[in-house]
Design an enzyme around this catalytic site. Structure first.
Site, short mmCIF file in Angstrom:
data_model
loop_
_atom_site.label_atom_id
_atom_site.label_comp_id
_atom_site.label_asym_id
_atom_site.label_seq_id
_atom_site.Cartn_x
_atom_site.Cartn_y
_atom_site.Cartn_z
N ASP A 230 -7.19 -6.22 3.95
CA ASP A 230 -6.49 -4.94 4.06
C ASP A 230 -6.55 -4.42 5.49
O ASP A 230 -7.63 -4.17 6.03
CB ASP A 230 -7.20 -3.96 3.10
CG ASP A 230 -6.52 -2.59 3.00
OD1 ASP A 230 -5.46 -2.41 3.62
OD2 ASP A 230 -7.09 -1.73 2.30
N GLY A 231 -5.37 -4.25 6.08
CA GLY A 231 -5.27 -3.63 7.40
C GLY A 231 -4.60 -4.53 8.41
O GLY A 231 -5.08 -5.63 8.70
N GLY A 232 -3.47 -4.08 8.92
CA GLY A 232 -2.79 -4.84 9.97
C GLY A 232 -2.13 -6.13 9.50
O GLY A 232 -1.91 -7.04 10.29
N MET B 109 -12.06 -5.47 4.95
CA MET B 109 -11.26 -4.56 5.78
C MET B 109 -11.03 -5.21 7.14
O MET B 109 -11.98 -5.57 7.84
CB MET B 109 -11.99 -3.23 5.98
CG MET B 109 -12.04 -2.32 4.75
SD MET B 109 -10.44 -2.01 3.96
CE MET B 109 -9.51 -1.23 5.29
N GLY C 21 -3.15 3.95 8.14
CA GLY C 21 -2.26 2.80 8.13
C GLY C 21 -1.78 2.51 9.54
O GLY C 21 -2.03 3.28 10.47
N HIS D 143 -1.33 -1.14 -4.26
CA HIS D 143 -2.60 -0.77 -3.65
C HIS D 143 -2.58 0.73 -3.39
O HIS D 143 -1.69 1.25 -2.72
CB HIS D 143 -2.76 -1.57 -2.35
CG HIS D 143 -4.07 -1.39 -1.67
ND1 HIS D 143 -5.21 -2.04 -2.06
CD2 HIS D 143 -4.43 -0.63 -0.61
CE1 HIS D 143 -6.22 -1.70 -1.27
NE2 HIS D 143 -5.76 -0.84 -0.38
N SER E 218 0.84 -1.20 0.00
CA SER E 218 0.00 0.00 0.00
C SER E 218 0.87 1.25 0.00
O SER E 218 1.68 1.46 0.91
CB SER E 218 -0.90 0.03 1.23
OG SER E 218 -1.44 1.33 1.37
N MET F 249 -8.60 8.57 -0.06
CA MET F 249 -9.48 8.96 1.06
C MET F 249 -9.96 10.38 0.85
O MET F 249 -9.18 11.26 0.51
CB MET F 249 -8.71 8.89 2.38
CG MET F 249 -8.11 7.54 2.66
SD MET F 249 -7.22 7.57 4.22
CE MET F 249 -6.48 5.94 4.18
N MET G 285 -11.92 4.99 -0.82
CA MET G 285 -12.59 5.23 0.46
C MET G 285 -13.24 6.61 0.35
O MET G 285 -12.83 7.58 0.99
CB MET G 285 -11.58 5.15 1.61
CG MET G 285 -11.14 3.71 1.87
SD MET G 285 -9.67 3.62 2.90
CE MET G 285 -8.43 3.74 1.63
N GLY H 284 -9.02 4.36 7.00
CA GLY H 284 -8.67 5.76 7.28
C GLY H 284 -7.20 5.94 7.61
O GLY H 284 -6.64 6.98 7.31
N GLY I 110 0.92 -2.23 4.15
CA GLY I 110 1.51 -0.90 4.08
C GLY I 110 2.75 -0.81 4.92
O GLY I 110 3.88 -0.93 4.43
N SER I 111 2.55 -0.64 6.25
CA SER I 111 3.72 -0.47 7.13
C SER I 111 4.65 -1.68 7.12
O SER I 111 5.86 -1.51 7.26
CB SER I 111 3.29 -0.16 8.56
OG SER I 111 1.93 -0.30 8.75
N HIS J 159 -8.19 1.68 -4.14
CA HIS J 159 -9.18 1.47 -3.07
C HIS J 159 -9.83 2.81 -2.78
O HIS J 159 -9.23 3.68 -2.15
CB HIS J 159 -8.44 0.90 -1.85
CG HIS J 159 -9.30 0.68 -0.65
ND1 HIS J 159 -8.77 0.38 0.60
CD2 HIS J 159 -10.65 0.67 -0.49
CE1 HIS J 159 -9.75 0.22 1.46
NE2 HIS J 159 -10.90 0.40 0.84
N ASP K 153 -4.56 3.84 -1.83
CA ASP K 153 -5.61 4.20 -0.87
C ASP K 153 -6.05 5.64 -1.04
O ASP K 153 -5.36 6.56 -0.64
CB ASP K 153 -5.07 4.00 0.56
CG ASP K 153 -5.03 2.54 0.93
OD1 ASP K 153 -6.06 1.87 0.81
OD2 ASP K 153 -3.96 2.08 1.37
C1 DX5 Z 1 -6.50 1.72 5.59
C2 DX5 Z 1 -6.00 1.38 4.19
C3 DX5 Z 1 -4.95 0.34 4.16
C4 DX5 Z 1 -3.68 0.71 4.88
C5 DX5 Z 1 -3.03 -0.54 5.36
O1 DX5 Z 1 -7.51 2.66 5.48
O2 DX5 Z 1 -7.08 0.93 3.40
O3 DX5 Z 1 -4.66 -0.06 2.84
O4 DX5 Z 1 -2.78 1.43 4.09
O5 DX5 Z 1 -1.96 -0.17 6.16
P1 DX5 Z 1 -1.23 -1.19 7.14
O6 DX5 Z 1 -0.75 -2.35 6.31
O7 DX5 Z 1 -0.14 -0.38 7.72
O8 DX5 Z 1 -2.26 -1.64 8.14
ZN ZN Z 2 -6.65 0.01 1.37
#
Ligand code: DX5
Ligand code: ZN
Length: 234
Positions: free
Chosen positions: A182-184, A147, A154, A43, A18, A47, A78, A152, A204-205, A76, A45
């Site tokens: 997606d997420g964590g 999700m 990362g 990916h 991401s 927003m 959002m 919102g 992402g991270s 994605h 994101d």
């Molecule tokens: C959250 C995003 C994710 C985010 C994931 O709103 O949709 O794609 O970047 O980040 P990590 O992998 O750090 O949880």
């Molecule tokens: Zn995402």
């Protein structure tokens, strides 16, 4: 159209880094690093500060990155009004658009619109939304995005109810439909989500937060494939 020149072949386990966690002052270099490391999907994101309490980046950033990368651009959205902006995001170079079920009562119409623009379409559900909410729309989409954090930001902690949704969704999907989470996602969670049936794992991270993002992609992919292999032997 400015899409990358390839389509994703049938679903297989892939890490989708991401961009949200990348260094925004040198985006093209960050993308080049993960591309060289073997990633196939980026990916993106987006927003809008309405659907989620944060603002990230939008159409011009995607447009500028497109000629610099051959990755599959998995956008994605959002945002509260995906139908209004779908054309601009595809024209900017998105290969795929995912929209949220929470913003629409006519998901099939949005999916048809995205297909008519020449991109693939995905539907996403927040941690508080049950699988039943998207069931009717499943035949109309190419991908489902579960999700595993509230969208919102990362760097949040994985919410385990995502695993149950993956298990519930996998048998409802055709083999050609991707199941994304997606997420964590990181070394501690990647195996469990792959074993539960996800094939596209957004990170992402756990990718851009590491000193060597390319190595992180390969490591996470290895862990995921191993766990998926083990679960299919049971
Ligand atoms: C959250 C995003 C994710 C985010 C994931 O709103 O949709 O794609 O970047 O980040 P990590 O992998 O750090 O949880
Ligand atoms: Zn995402």
């Amino acid at each position: 159209m400015a899409q990358s020149n390839w389509r994703l072949s049938e679903p297989r386990i892939r890490i989708a880094p991401s961009l949200l966690a990348a260094d925004f002052s040198r985006l093209a270099d960050e993308v080049a690093r993960i591309e060289a490391g073997g990633a196939e999907i980026l990916h993106l994101d987006v927003m809008d500060g309405h659907f989620v309490p944060n603002i990230s980046f939008g159409i011009p950033v995607i447009e500028k990155l497109r000629p610099r990368s051959r990755l599959f651009f998995d956008t994605h959205l959002m945002i509260t009004d995906p139908a209004r902006y779908a054309e601009a995001f595809v024209k900017a170079g998105s290969d795929h658009l995912t929209f949220h079920i929470e913003v629409t009562s006519t998901p099939e119409t949005i999916a048809d619109q995205i297909h008519a623009l020449g991109a693939s379409a995905g539907i996403s559900l927040n941690p508080g939304t049950p699988v039943a909410a998207i069931r009717k729309a499943l035949p109309a989409v190419d991908m489902v995005l579960v999700m595993s954090v509230w969208p919102g930001f990362g760097g949040q902690k994985f919410i385990p109810s995502g695993l149950e949704k993956l298990v519930e969704l996998r048998p409802l999907l055709r083999p050609d439909q991707r199941l994304e989470i997606d997420g964590g996602i990181g070394p501690d969670t990647v195996g469990a989500v792959a074993a539960a049936g996800a094939d596209t794992l957004v990170a992402g991270s756990a990718v851009f937060g590491r000193p060597d993002p390319a190595a992180a992609v390969r490591e996470l992919e290895g862990l995921a494939r191993e766990a998926a292999g083990r679960s299919s032997q049971v």
